[in-house]
Design a protein around this motif. Structure first.
Motif, PDB file in Angstrom:
ATOM      1  N   TYR A 144      11.883  -2.323   4.773  1.00 24.76           N
ATOM      2  CA  TYR A 144      11.409  -2.589   3.423  1.00 24.76           C
ATOM      3  C   TYR A 144       9.955  -3.052   3.386  1.00 24.76           C
ATOM      4  CZ  TYR A 144      11.406  -4.192  -1.420  1.00 24.76           C
ATOM      5  OH  TYR A 144      11.097  -4.354  -2.747  1.00 24.76           O
ATOM      6  N   SER A 145       9.564  -3.865   4.357  1.00 31.13           N
ATOM      7  CA  SER A 145       8.208  -4.409   4.346  1.00 31.13           C
ATOM      8  C   SER A 145       7.148  -3.330   4.502  1.00 31.13           C
ATOM      9  CB  SER A 145       8.048  -5.451   5.458  1.00 31.13           C
ATOM     10  OG  SER A 145       8.298  -4.867   6.723  1.00 31.13           O
ATOM     11  N   ARG A 146       7.517  -2.148   5.022  1.00 34.14           N
ATOM     12  CA  ARG A 146       6.526  -1.087   5.236  1.00 34.14           C
ATOM     13  C   ARG A 146       6.035  -0.479   3.930  1.00 34.14           C
ATOM     14  NH1 ARG A 146       6.373   4.250   7.313  1.00 34.14           N
ATOM     15  NH2 ARG A 146       8.636   4.493   7.391  1.00 34.14           N
ATOM     16  N   ARG A 147       6.774  -0.662   2.843  1.00 32.25           N
ATOM     17  CA  ARG A 147       6.324  -0.135   1.556  1.00 32.25           C
ATOM     18  C   ARG A 147       5.107  -0.894   1.032  1.00 32.25           C
ATOM     19  NH1 ARG A 147       8.321  -2.591  -3.130  1.00 32.25           N
ATOM     20  NH2 ARG A 147       8.813  -0.637  -4.181  1.00 32.25           N
ATOM     21  N   HIS A 148       4.834  -2.074   1.600  1.00 34.61           N
ATOM     22  CA  HIS A 148       3.666  -2.855   1.188  1.00 34.61           C
ATOM     23  C   HIS A 148       2.414  -2.473   1.970  1.00 34.61           C
ATOM     24  CE1 HIS A 148       7.089  -5.589   0.040  1.00 34.61           C
ATOM     25  NE2 HIS A 148       6.442  -5.464  -1.100  1.00 34.61           N
ATOM     26  N   ALA A 149       2.502  -1.400   2.763  1.00 31.06           N
ATOM     27  CA  ALA A 149       1.323  -0.925   3.491  1.00 31.06           C
ATOM     28  C   ALA A 149       0.347  -0.202   2.572  1.00 31.06           C
ATOM     29  CB  ALA A 149       1.748   0.002   4.627  1.00 31.06           C
ATOM     30  N   VAL A 150       0.800   0.120   1.340  1.00 34.87           N
ATOM     31  CA  VAL A 150      -0.072   0.724   0.333  1.00 34.87           C
ATOM     32  C   VAL A 150      -0.003  -0.136  -0.924  1.00 34.87           C
ATOM     33  CG1 VAL A 150       0.269   3.053   1.252  1.00 34.87           C
ATOM     34  CG2 VAL A 150       1.741   2.219  -0.578  1.00 34.87           C
ATOM     35  N   PRO A 151      -1.029  -0.086  -1.775  1.00 36.26           N
ATOM     36  CA  PRO A 151      -1.007  -0.897  -2.999  1.00 36.26           C
ATOM     37  C   PRO A 151       0.117  -0.457  -3.935  1.00 36.26           C
ATOM     38  CG  PRO A 151      -3.229  -0.108  -2.524  1.00 36.26           C
ATOM     39  CD  PRO A 151      -2.297   0.647  -1.618  1.00 36.26           C
ATOM     40  N   PRO A 152       0.659  -1.382  -4.720  1.00 37.82           N
ATOM     41  CA  PRO A 152       1.680  -1.010  -5.698  1.00 37.82           C
ATOM     42  C   PRO A 152       1.072  -0.189  -6.823  1.00 37.82           C
ATOM     43  CG  PRO A 152       1.012  -3.281  -6.034  1.00 37.82           C
ATOM     44  CD  PRO A 152       0.329  -2.818  -4.785  1.00 37.82           C
ATOM     45  N   GLY A 153       1.921   0.528  -7.574  1.00 38.91           N
ATOM     46  CA  GLY A 153       1.422   1.379  -8.633  1.00 38.91           C
ATOM     47  C   GLY A 153       2.201   1.234  -9.926  1.00 38.91           C
ATOM     48  N   ILE A 154       1.591   1.701 -11.019  1.00 33.17           N
ATOM     49  CA  ILE A 154       2.258   1.704 -12.320  1.00 33.17           C
ATOM     50  C   ILE A 154       3.397   2.712 -12.312  1.00 33.17           C
ATOM     51  CG2 ILE A 154       1.970   2.132 -14.787  1.00 33.17           C
ATOM     52  CD1 ILE A 154      -0.906   1.235 -14.545  1.00 33.17           C
ATOM     53  N   THR A 155       3.154   3.875 -11.719  1.00 29.88           N
ATOM     54  CA  THR A 155       4.198   4.870 -11.543  1.00 29.88           C
ATOM     55  C   THR A 155       4.215   5.296 -10.089  1.00 29.88           C
ATOM     56  OG1 THR A 155       5.105   6.966 -12.358  1.00 29.88           O
ATOM     57  CG2 THR A 155       2.719   6.850 -12.075  1.00 29.88           C
ATOM     58  N   GLY A 156       5.281   5.951  -9.677  1.00 28.04           N
ATOM     59  CA  GLY A 156       5.393   6.342  -8.276  1.00 28.04           C
ATOM     60  C   GLY A 156       6.560   7.287  -8.076  1.00 28.04           C
ATOM     61  N   LEU A 157       6.703   7.781  -6.869  1.00 26.01           N
ATOM     62  CA  LEU A 157       7.748   8.754  -6.568  1.00 26.01           C
ATOM     63  C   LEU A 157       9.139   8.196  -6.823  1.00 26.01           C
ATOM     64  CD1 LEU A 157       8.351  11.581  -5.492  1.00 26.01           C
ATOM     65  CD2 LEU A 157       8.332  10.636  -3.179  1.00 26.01           C
ATOM     66  N   ALA A 158       9.399   6.967  -6.355  1.00 25.72           N
ATOM     67  CA  ALA A 158      10.725   6.372  -6.552  1.00 25.72           C
ATOM     68  C   ALA A 158      11.005   6.121  -8.026  1.00 25.72           C
ATOM     69  CB  ALA A 158      10.827   5.064  -5.764  1.00 25.72           C
ATOM     70  N   GLN A 159       9.969   5.717  -8.778  1.00 28.51           N
ATOM     71  CA  GLN A 159      10.164   5.410 -10.192  1.00 28.51           C
ATOM     72  C   GLN A 159      10.541   6.643 -11.007  1.00 28.51           C
ATOM     73  OE1 GLN A 159       7.843   4.030  -8.049  1.00 28.51           O
ATOM     74  NE2 GLN A 159       6.318   3.056  -9.356  1.00 28.51           N
ATOM     75  N   VAL A 160       9.927   7.784 -10.701  1.00 24.58           N
ATOM     76  CA  VAL A 160      10.186   8.978 -11.509  1.00 24.58           C
ATOM     77  C   VAL A 160      11.436   9.721 -11.056  1.00 24.58           C
ATOM     78  CG1 VAL A 160       7.757   9.270 -12.076  1.00 24.58           C
ATOM     79  CG2 VAL A 160       8.700  10.468 -10.095  1.00 24.58           C
TER      80      VAL A 160
END
Length: 261
Positions: free
Chosen positions: A197-213
């Protein structure tokens, strides 16, 4: 180009021009493992161009923002229009890429969350009754959550409650596209339950994203495990073409009103 079923973008080896993307069923997702050597990319906050785009979008939707603020005030005169909540963003500590290379480390690090990165305040339109968590504490939103107001439910359906996060992009704590930032209380628990799970923080968070859509809001650990595969796929395969398709799918989700709680 899109349909209503849960689909995903998969990368296939392409010619010298780069990767070729198509939408394939996410049932083909592999178990969480480290990506192939050299697939990870360095990441940072939004650049000048992305911040300029966020400013332009804020200016363009300013009449809509004013109408939303008015509607929220009319429904709850004593409540606030905006809601600020602490979230976990980019981890600027040293990371090891799949090929063994080290990413650059900021000389001065801010407060970190175990299993996560820097904390920041996210901006949203308030969609729940004032002091909604005074009794329950931090909990995930449920389907037909009684704490959500009538105006708030409409905002969530259209995803308009996320529009103030353009301010976060201008400030540099978020990007337009990236994994959804989670609350510190949940990050610590999820990082213990899912080592990747911690590896998802290797990039900045976003307003939208692949998991969200591709998926609905989180309601359980199983939901998070599924969405984590999407987030890690994005971390390891992000490029401008994938970003464009995520933006297109975002409009599809907004128009269909899918996944709102």
């Amino acid at each position: 180009m899109f349909d209503s079923t849960a689909q995903a973008t998969t990368a296939q080896p392409g010619a010298a021009t780069g990767r070729v993307f198509d939408f394939s069923p996410w049932t083909h997702l592999q178990p969480l493992t480290r990506p192939a050597a050299g697939s990870a990319q360095a990441a940072g906050g939004p650049g000048i161009l992305e911040r300029a785009v966020a400013l332009a979008l804020l200016a363009g939707v300013s009449p809509l923002l004013a109408l939303i603020a008015l509607a929220l005030k009319l429904e709850s005169p004593g409540g606030s229009v905006f809601y600020r909540q602490e979230r976990v963003g980019l981890d600027r500590r040293q990371h090891t890429q799949a090929n063994g290379a080290r990413l650059r480390v900021a000389k001065k690090e801010r407060r970190q969350t175990p299993g996560g990165g820097q904390r920041f305040l996210i901006w949203k339109f308030r969609t729940m009754i004032p002091n909604a968590e005074a009794v329950t504490g931090p909990v995930w939103a449920e389907e037909n959550d009684p704490r959500v107001t009538r105006v708030g439910r409409a905002l969530r359906t259209l995803r308009f409650d996320e529009l103030p996060q353009l301010l976060n992009v201008v400030h540099g704590t978020m990007r337009l596209i990236g994994p959804r930032p989670e609350r510190p209380q949940f990050v610590e628990r999820l990082a213990r339950a899912m080592p990747e799970y911690s590896r998802r923080h290797a990039v900045p968070p976003g307003i939208t994203g692949l998991a969200q859509v591709q998926r609905n809001y989180d309601a359980s650990l199983d939901d998070v495990r599924t969405k984590l595969k999407y987030d890690l796929y994005y971390v390891d395969n992000r490029c401008w073409m994938l970003n464009v398709k995520i933006v297109m799918k975002t409009f599809d989700v907004v128009f269909r009103g899918r996944g709102a709680h």
